[in-house]
Design a protein around this motif. Structure first.
Motif, PDB file in Angstrom:
ATOM      1  N   SER A 149      70.164   6.235  66.330  1.00 35.83           N
ATOM      2  CA  SER A 149      71.372   5.985  65.553  1.00 35.83           C
ATOM      3  C   SER A 149      70.952   5.336  64.223  1.00 35.83           C
ATOM      4  O   SER A 149      70.146   4.408  64.218  1.00 35.83           O
ATOM      5  CB  SER A 149      72.292   5.039  66.342  1.00 35.83           C
ATOM      6  OG  SER A 149      73.419   4.713  65.571  1.00 35.83           O
ATOM      7  N   ARG A 187      74.941  11.743  78.897  1.00 30.95           N
ATOM      8  CA  ARG A 187      74.238  12.203  77.694  1.00 30.95           C
ATOM      9  C   ARG A 187      73.703  13.611  77.939  1.00 30.95           C
ATOM     10  O   ARG A 187      73.800  14.485  77.060  1.00 30.95           O
ATOM     11  CB  ARG A 187      73.079  11.258  77.356  1.00 30.95           C
ATOM     12  CG  ARG A 187      73.498   9.894  76.813  1.00 30.95           C
ATOM     13  CD  ARG A 187      72.250   9.082  76.503  1.00 30.95           C
ATOM     14  NE  ARG A 187      72.465   7.667  76.333  1.00 30.95           N
ATOM     15  CZ  ARG A 187      72.513   7.025  75.155  1.00 30.95           C
ATOM     16  NH1 ARG A 187      72.399   7.701  74.040  1.00 30.95           N
ATOM     17  NH2 ARG A 187      72.668   5.728  75.096  1.00 30.95           N
ATOM     18  N   ALA A 228      73.568  -0.229  76.974  1.00 29.71           N
ATOM     19  CA  ALA A 228      72.859   1.064  76.980  1.00 29.71           C
ATOM     20  C   ALA A 228      72.834   1.676  75.582  1.00 29.71           C
ATOM     21  O   ALA A 228      73.116   2.861  75.401  1.00 29.71           O
ATOM     22  CB  ALA A 228      73.508   2.025  77.981  1.00 29.71           C
TER      23      ALA A 228
HETATM   24  N1  LIG Z   1      75.143   3.314  73.778  1.00 32.78           N
HETATM   25  C1  LIG Z   1      75.024   4.109  72.716  1.00 32.78           C
HETATM   26  N2  LIG Z   1      73.828   4.700  72.433  1.00 32.78           N
HETATM   27  C2  LIG Z   1      73.717   5.492  71.354  1.00 32.78           C
HETATM   28  N3  LIG Z   1      74.731   5.785  70.493  1.00 32.78           N
HETATM   29  C3  LIG Z   1      75.942   5.223  70.751  1.00 32.78           C
HETATM   30  C4  LIG Z   1      76.136   4.369  71.861  1.00 32.78           C
HETATM   31  N4  LIG Z   1      77.432   3.971  71.856  1.00 32.78           N
HETATM   32  C5  LIG Z   1      78.020   4.531  70.808  1.00 32.78           C
HETATM   33  N5  LIG Z   1      77.139   5.293  70.131  1.00 32.78           N
HETATM   34  C6  LIG Z   1      77.514   6.119  68.970  1.00 32.78           C
HETATM   35  O1  LIG Z   1      77.552   7.456  69.452  1.00 32.78           O
HETATM   36  C7  LIG Z   1      76.695   8.284  68.699  1.00 32.78           C
HETATM   37  C8  LIG Z   1      75.681   8.992  69.610  1.00 32.78           C
HETATM   38  O2  LIG Z   1      76.303  10.046  70.246  1.00 32.78           O
HETATM   39  P1  LIG Z   1      75.446  11.301  70.669  1.00 32.78           P
HETATM   40  O3  LIG Z   1      76.396  12.266  71.269  1.00 32.78           O
HETATM   41  O4  LIG Z   1      74.631  11.750  69.533  1.00 32.78           O
HETATM   42  O5  LIG Z   1      74.486  10.661  71.793  1.00 32.78           O
HETATM   43  S1  LIG Z   1      73.672  11.393  72.969  1.00 32.78           S
HETATM   44  O6  LIG Z   1      72.885  12.465  72.367  1.00 32.78           O
HETATM   45  O7  LIG Z   1      74.632  11.931  73.937  1.00 32.78           O
HETATM   46  O8  LIG Z   1      72.809  10.353  73.545  1.00 32.78           O
HETATM   47  C9  LIG Z   1      75.921   7.422  67.743  1.00 32.78           C
HETATM   48  O9  LIG Z   1      76.059   8.077  66.499  1.00 32.78           O
HETATM   49  P2  LIG Z   1      74.927   8.093  65.371  1.00 32.78           P
HETATM   50  O10 LIG Z   1      74.885   6.679  64.882  1.00 32.78           O
HETATM   51  O11 LIG Z   1      75.475   9.049  64.366  1.00 32.78           O
HETATM   52  O12 LIG Z   1      73.653   8.554  65.968  1.00 32.78           O
HETATM   53  C10 LIG Z   1      76.587   6.061  67.791  1.00 32.78           C
HETATM   54  O13 LIG Z   1      77.403   5.905  66.671  1.00 32.78           O
END
Ligand SMILES: Nc1ncnc2c1ncn2[C@@H]1O[C@H](COP(=O)(O)OS(=O)(=O)O)[C@@H](OP(=O)(O)O)[C@H]1O
Ligand SMILES: Nc1ncnc2c1ncn2[C@@H]1O[C@H](COP(=O)(O)OP(=O)(O)O)[C@@H](O)[C@H]1O
Length: 185
Positions: A14, A59, A133
């Motif tokens: 992220s 995920r 997590a």
């Molecule tokens: N626990 C946790 N871990 C990681 N990310 C989190 C979590 N909770 C919320 N978010 C927000 O959700 C975005 C990630 O979603 P994804 O669908 O890309 O994740 S995954 O591939 O299913 O692991 C991610 O977006 P990005 O910041 O754009 O990567 C976060 O904003």
């Protein structure tokens, strides 16, 4: 047709720059007349994957759903850009083996940099124990071992990272070179 179908899979922590790069790559490809769809993790989670959480199982389900849709589109000539954390190597490798024309882009920035950027304030919340997590803090991120492209977003500009991806797609003949403007005098 200015392109072949493919799945351009952007994986990374992220805040590593997936969305930023995905949007710029999309813009560049559309400018070249390519057929493009962007599947961003955040957006997908508000519809296709609504209700899923961040356990490994959820995920993996999320990744499989995105992969399924991406494969349908890419088989019909669309360049699908997926911008998804996708922290588990096994899930990404499964996609590589079950889809056609899968190109893995590792959007690579050190955790410290992502945490400093803290685009959405989520790292601060994770450190404070308000969310659990969170990838990189108390949940794993398994780096790609053999990605097709690596963008080092803490060292490269957005333009440099985008150019690297476009050049590689050209080299692999997924897209044609940008037509040069011709001036007739
Ligand atoms: N626990 C946790 N871990 C990681 N990310 C989190 C979590 N909770 C919320 N978010 C927000 O959700 C975005 C990630 O979603 P994804 O669908 O890309 O994740 S995954 O591939 O299913 O692991 C991610 O977006 P990005 O910041 O754009 O990567 C976060 O904003
Ligand atoms: N070379 C780069 N590539 C991508 N993003 C960069 C780069 N350099 C700095 N950034 C910044 O890093 C942040 C990345 O945020 P974002 O694209 O939302 O990441 P992600 O989608 O991986 O969570 C943005 O604020 C962006 O402006």
């Amino acid at each position: 047709m200015n392109n072949k179908g493919l799945i351009l899979w952007l994986t990374g922590l992220s805040g590593s720059g997936k969305t930023t790069l995905a949007k710029e790559i999309e813009r560049e490809l559309k400018e070249r007349g390519c057929s493009v769809e962007l599947l961003d993790g955040d957006v997908v989670r508000t519809n296709l994957s609504k209700g899923l959480g961040f356990s490994r199982e959820d995920r993996d389900t999320n990744i499989r759903r995105i992969g399924f849709v991406a494969n349908l589109l890419s088989r019909n000539g669309v360049i699908v850009i997926a911008a998804v954390v996708s922290p588990y190597r096994a899930a990404r490798d499964e996609l590589r083996h079950t889809t056609d024309n899968f190109v893995e882009v590792y959007v690579n920035a050190p955790l410290e940099v992502c945490e400093m950027r803290d685009v959405k304030g989520l790292y601060a919340m994770a450190r404070a124990g308000e969310i659990r997590a969170f990838t990189g803090i108390d949940d794993p991120y398994e780096e790609p071992l053999n990605p097709d492209i690596v963008c080092y977003t803490a060292a490269e500009t957005v333009e440099e990272s985008v150019a690297k991806v476009i050049m590689e797609l050209q080299r692999r003949e997924y897209i044609t070179e940008k037509p040069q403007l011709e001036y007739v005098i």
